[in-house]
Design an enzyme around this catalytic site. Sequence first.
Site, PDB file in Angstrom:
ATOM      1  N   GLU A 197     -10.484  27.356  91.718  1.00 35.99           N
ATOM      2  CA  GLU A 197     -11.617  28.060  91.107  1.00 35.99           C
ATOM      3  C   GLU A 197     -11.224  28.676  89.761  1.00 35.99           C
ATOM      4  O   GLU A 197     -12.008  28.652  88.813  1.00 35.99           O
ATOM      5  CB  GLU A 197     -12.153  29.153  92.039  1.00 35.99           C
ATOM      6  CG  GLU A 197     -12.886  28.627  93.258  1.00 35.99           C
ATOM      7  CD  GLU A 197     -14.175  27.881  92.902  1.00 35.99           C
ATOM      8  OE1 GLU A 197     -14.669  28.013  91.768  1.00 35.99           O
ATOM      9  OE2 GLU A 197     -14.668  27.123  93.758  1.00 35.99           O
ATOM     10  N   ASP A 224     -22.240  30.532  89.435  1.00 32.28           N
ATOM     11  CA  ASP A 224     -21.698  30.095  88.146  1.00 32.28           C
ATOM     12  C   ASP A 224     -22.825  29.479  87.308  1.00 32.28           C
ATOM     13  O   ASP A 224     -24.003  29.557  87.680  1.00 32.28           O
ATOM     14  CB  ASP A 224     -20.527  29.114  88.353  1.00 32.28           C
ATOM     15  CG  ASP A 224     -20.977  27.786  88.951  1.00 32.28           C
ATOM     16  OD1 ASP A 224     -22.172  27.644  89.297  1.00 32.28           O
ATOM     17  OD2 ASP A 224     -20.137  26.869  89.053  1.00 32.28           O
ATOM     18  N   TYR A 257     -17.930  35.878  90.893  1.00 33.85           N
ATOM     19  CA  TYR A 257     -18.070  34.443  91.177  1.00 33.85           C
ATOM     20  C   TYR A 257     -16.881  33.940  92.019  1.00 33.85           C
ATOM     21  O   TYR A 257     -17.055  33.349  93.088  1.00 33.85           O
ATOM     22  CB  TYR A 257     -18.197  33.603  89.892  1.00 33.85           C
ATOM     23  CG  TYR A 257     -17.958  32.156  90.221  1.00 33.85           C
ATOM     24  CD1 TYR A 257     -18.929  31.420  90.889  1.00 33.85           C
ATOM     25  CD2 TYR A 257     -16.721  31.551  89.978  1.00 33.85           C
ATOM     26  CE1 TYR A 257     -18.696  30.110  91.293  1.00 33.85           C
ATOM     27  CE2 TYR A 257     -16.473  30.253  90.374  1.00 33.85           C
ATOM     28  CZ  TYR A 257     -17.468  29.537  91.021  1.00 33.85           C
ATOM     29  OH  TYR A 257     -17.220  28.261  91.433  1.00 33.85           O
TER      30      TYR A 257
END
Length: 372
Positions: free
Chosen positions: A44, A145, A127
């Site tokens: 991520e 996102d 996020y």
Amino acid sequence: MLNTDNNRHLINILQLDLLNWFKTAKRNLPFRQTKDPYSIWISEIMAQQTQIDTLIPYYNRFIDRFPDVISLAAASEDDVIKAWEGLGYYSRARNLHQAAKMIVADSNGIFPNRFDQLIKLPGIGPYTGGAIASIAFNEKVSAVDGNVLRVISRYCNSFDDIGAAKTKKSMTQWIESILPAAAGDFNEALMELGALVCTPQSPKCLLCPIRCGCQSFSSGTTDQIPVKKKKQKQITKKMEVGIVKQNGGLFFIRRPESGLLSGMWSFPIAETAAGNGNDIKKKLGDYFPALSDPVFIGESRHVFSHIIWEMTVYGFNLAGMVGETADIPYAQTAADVSEDQTGRTQFKPLSAVDDLALPIAFSKLLTLIKDF
Ligand code: SF4
């Protein structure tokens, strides 16, 4: 936003269609084969500024080099930065390293398993925290996102500016109000739909699993949504780079701990208006009391997200200071190519520069200066 109470039936269909689609349409990515929070975290963070296809080899190499949070915490910062080389935005690597050290120090390397714990770690915002908590631990939190903002804006036919914090907040709340039990899969499915189908230009609506409830598709507004106000323009700065070489060693300084390329090794660099080499010579005067006049070597350009450096590179000789007995500050004699006592400057031969994890803005200058 779509009223979820009055449209419960539509929301149920959205959940079902999206999850079914994700089961068969999702890309086969290395970090999709695991629920390990460490691996999801690394992927991520890498994906924040890098296309998925591009990051896969970097991800595989990084995981090979640092397979778990303990090995990452035990590494030196230079090794972590080196493993990150090529991905840019090096503060991400530095934050990963800091967070790994905190996880080891605070909980013996056991990864935090709740959103509220995750977002206390450096580099983990709502996020990333939401992605790790929902995918690895199936916590019912959203992970919003740019892909998700686009999909939801279109699905709800929202003309709100997706760059505005209040839009993100209201969409986050809306998604959390509709999250099913399989929260991680639902979040990933929204992201995947945004990446593969509901693309910024020319969304593939006829192939879209949630088309039947999409308000933008039925209103014919998909080419107007999402609304995003123009970003601030990039600033161009004229910079002078100073190459000081002595007996095969090139002079490097560590950049300040905050700001652009913070804490990384670099050639000395100074902003300039004149562009004749005297601004960087003046800066180098802090380290070397006597220098030759600047010798033009070449030019280069580097584009960051918000700044462009137009660099002119100048070479300098240490006038009157040849030999190991020369009185150079910080014991930087020609023979001493290791870090000085302050850890802020060093001489390094060109052949050993690879060990420095030099930012691309500077490593791209190496071919220019190889004959200097
Ligand atoms: S129907 Fe089109 S606009 Fe609506 S979510 Fe699907 S791809 Fe996006």
